[in-house]
Design a protein around this motif. Structure first.
Motif, PDB file in Angstrom:
ATOM      1  N   THR A   3       0.724  -1.122   0.202  1.00 59.70           N
ATOM      2  CA  THR A   3      -0.174   0.268  -0.016  1.00 59.70           C
ATOM      3  C   THR A   3       0.686   1.433   0.569  1.00 59.70           C
ATOM      4  OG1 THR A   3      -2.043  -1.289   1.073  1.00 59.70           O
ATOM      5  CG2 THR A   3      -1.193   1.415   1.158  1.00 59.70           C
ATOM      6  N   PRO A   5       2.529   5.237   0.111  1.00 62.82           N
ATOM      7  CA  PRO A   5       1.560   5.912   1.567  1.00 62.82           C
ATOM      8  C   PRO A   5       1.273   7.231   0.854  1.00 62.82           C
ATOM      9  CG  PRO A   5       4.027   5.451   1.947  1.00 62.82           C
ATOM     10  CD  PRO A   5       3.622   4.481   1.061  1.00 62.82           C
ATOM     11  N   ASP A   6       0.467   8.250   1.280  1.00 61.00           N
ATOM     12  CA  ASP A   6       0.101   9.294   0.667  1.00 61.00           C
ATOM     13  C   ASP A   6       1.389   9.783   0.560  1.00 61.00           C
ATOM     14  OD1 ASP A   6      -1.853  10.907   0.441  1.00 61.00           O
ATOM     15  OD2 ASP A   6      -0.714  12.736   1.943  1.00 61.00           O
ATOM     16  N   GLN A   7       0.481  10.570  -0.931  1.00 64.01           N
ATOM     17  CA  GLN A   7       1.510  11.045  -1.994  1.00 64.01           C
ATOM     18  C   GLN A   7       1.117  12.761  -2.808  1.00 64.01           C
ATOM     19  OE1 GLN A   7       5.235   9.378  -3.404  1.00 64.01           O
ATOM     20  NE2 GLN A   7       4.634   8.896  -1.089  1.00 64.01           N
ATOM     21  N   THR A   8       0.698  12.602  -1.644  1.00 63.77           N
ATOM     22  CA  THR A   8      -0.457  14.282  -1.618  1.00 63.77           C
ATOM     23  C   THR A   8       1.027  15.509  -1.682  1.00 63.77           C
ATOM     24  OG1 THR A   8      -2.032  13.384  -0.687  1.00 63.77           O
ATOM     25  CG2 THR A   8      -2.009  16.417  -1.214  1.00 63.77           C
ATOM     26  N   HIS A  10       3.660  15.886  -3.995  1.00 56.29           N
ATOM     27  CA  HIS A  10       4.922  15.373  -4.215  1.00 56.29           C
ATOM     28  C   HIS A  10       4.626  15.132  -5.881  1.00 56.29           C
ATOM     29  CE1 HIS A  10       6.419  13.080  -0.549  1.00 56.29           C
ATOM     30  NE2 HIS A  10       5.490  13.858  -0.363  1.00 56.29           N
ATOM     31  N   ARG A  28      -0.233   3.942  -9.300  1.00 51.61           N
ATOM     32  CA  ARG A  28      -0.504   3.414  -7.830  1.00 51.61           C
ATOM     33  C   ARG A  28      -0.021   4.761  -6.523  1.00 51.61           C
ATOM     34  NH1 ARG A  28       0.431  -2.616  -6.923  1.00 51.61           N
ATOM     35  NH2 ARG A  28       1.124  -2.249  -4.603  1.00 51.61           N
ATOM     36  N   ALA A  32      -1.946   7.465  -4.865  1.00 51.31           N
ATOM     37  CA  ALA A  32      -2.090   7.925  -3.563  1.00 51.31           C
ATOM     38  C   ALA A  32      -1.891   9.447  -3.413  1.00 51.31           C
ATOM     39  CB  ALA A  32      -0.886   7.058  -3.304  1.00 51.31           C
ATOM     40  N   GLY A  33      -1.991  10.484  -4.896  1.00 53.62           N
ATOM     41  CA  GLY A  33      -2.214  11.205  -4.848  1.00 53.62           C
ATOM     42  C   GLY A  33      -0.446  12.489  -5.044  1.00 53.62           C
ATOM     43  N   ALA A  34       0.178  11.784  -6.268  1.00 51.07           N
ATOM     44  CA  ALA A  34       1.012  12.192  -6.615  1.00 51.07           C
ATOM     45  C   ALA A  34       1.386  13.168  -7.707  1.00 51.07           C
ATOM     46  CB  ALA A  34       2.484  11.157  -6.761  1.00 51.07           C
ATOM     47  N   ARG A  57      -7.856   8.164  -9.796  1.00 54.55           N
ATOM     48  CA  ARG A  57      -9.160   8.927  -8.717  1.00 54.55           C
ATOM     49  C   ARG A  57      -9.467  10.294  -9.821  1.00 54.55           C
ATOM     50  NH1 ARG A  57      -5.262  10.732  -4.585  1.00 54.55           N
ATOM     51  NH2 ARG A  57      -6.122  12.727  -3.765  1.00 54.55           N
ATOM     52  N   ASP A 250       8.165   4.445   0.540  1.00 53.21           N
ATOM     53  CA  ASP A 250       8.191   4.012   2.051  1.00 53.21           C
ATOM     54  C   ASP A 250       8.630   5.265   3.381  1.00 53.21           C
ATOM     55  OD1 ASP A 250       6.925   1.569   3.719  1.00 53.21           O
ATOM     56  OD2 ASP A 250       8.376   2.558   4.824  1.00 53.21           O
TER      57      ASP A 250
END
Length: 302
Positions: A3, A5-8, A10, A28, A32-34, A57, A250
């Motif tokens: 999984t 992690p949040d990449q908002t 980045h 992925r 995760a927001g990247a 998304r 990670d």
């Protein structure tokens, strides 16, 4: 599966993002927001991958940029483009590669294809993007190697396989061992210079992708077909991408770490074993110096 992690917030470059583990990693990371930059050689395949990444998304952020790692001029053009458009880069994922063509092919610069594409291109790209990476608060470089690196060796007298009879698997092993040296020596340089940069490496075990088809099919009228009936255990790209995603995203991954599937060929990602040649810091340093001269690139002075 691992999984991410949040990449908002980045910005991430993934090379070879049009297929296989690169495409899965791009999906992925974007999910995760990247903001993901898909670095690809083929624009049509890149557009197809981009559509899939953007579908992860509703607010996914991604774009395609052209990069041919077998052409150092293309590497420079790609890096120049990013430098002109970005004020920093959070993560570089050196994923793209080629595997075991049926004969010796050369890059645009005259280097053996696997050596040039798998190592020299990523090496030059990493050096050229280091100023952007070092402008990020917590930069990372994750480099994909291979389990075949366990059997690899570096022949400094014939890095391009010009003097010896060409052996595709041995050339592949050399290029992938060099990738591991790249990752570990960059970690060493970062520590010595006080950089916040984390440099890691990963291998995908036995992951079924077009890597097993594209290289062996070069120059052939009919495409070599991957046999799903292999006796060896294997994974699909979603599972196989776990190691490079762990290495790239990670927060607990230390600089210099090396990851692979738990059971070597398959399994959840975990720290992988480094054999004696992989831990040869003297060879890594010598290789880095040689690659700087060959590619006319170097790390920033600061």
């Amino acid at each position: 599966m691992y999984t991410v992690p949040d990449q908002t917030g980045h910005t991430v470059v993934v090379t070879g993002a049009n297929s296989g583990t690169g495409r899965e990693a791009a999906k992925r990371l974007a999910a995760a927001g990247a903001h993901v930059i898909l670095a690809v050689r083929n624009p049509d395949k890149g557009a197809d991958a981009l559509a899939e990444v953007l579908a992860t998304r509703t607010d996914a952020q991604a774009e395609v940029r052209l990069l041919d790692l077998a052409d150092l001029a293309s590497v420079r053009a790609f890096a120049d483009g990013l430098t002109g458009d970005l004020d920093h880069l959070d993560t570089l994922v050196n994923n793209a590669g080629v595997m075991v063509p049926p004969q010796r092919y050369a890059t645009a610069d005259g280097h053996e294809l696997q050596w040039g594409t798998n190592f020299l291109g990523p090496f030059a790209l990493t050096n050229l993007l280091l100023p952007l990476l070092l402008a990020a608060p917590a930069p990372r470089v994750a480099t994909m190697t291979s389990g075949v690196a366990n059997r690899g060796s570096i022949d400094f007298d014939d890095l391009d396989w010009e003097r010896r009879p060409y052996r595709a698997w041995a050339a592949y092993g050399q290029s992938k061992l060099a990738d591991l040296h790249l990752a570990r020596h960059l970690a060493h340089l970062a520590a010595g210079r006080g950089w916040a940069l984390v440099s890691t490496a990963a291998h995908p075990g036995f992951t079924r992708t077009n890597l097993q088809v594209t290289g062996p099919s070069m120059g052939k009228e009919r495409q070599v077909r991957w046999s799903p009936g292999s006796l060896l255990p294997s994974m699909d790209a979603p599972e196989g991408a776990g190691s490079i995603l762990l290495a790239a995203a990670d927060p607990g991954a230390p600089s210099g770490a090396y990851y692979g599937p738990r059971f070597g060929l398959v399994g959840e990602p975990r720290p992988a074993r480094l054999n004696r040649r992989m831990r040869d810091d003297a060879t890594a340093g010598r290789l880095w110096s040689a690659a700087e001269e060959i590619t006319s690139t170097a790390v920033p002075a600061r």
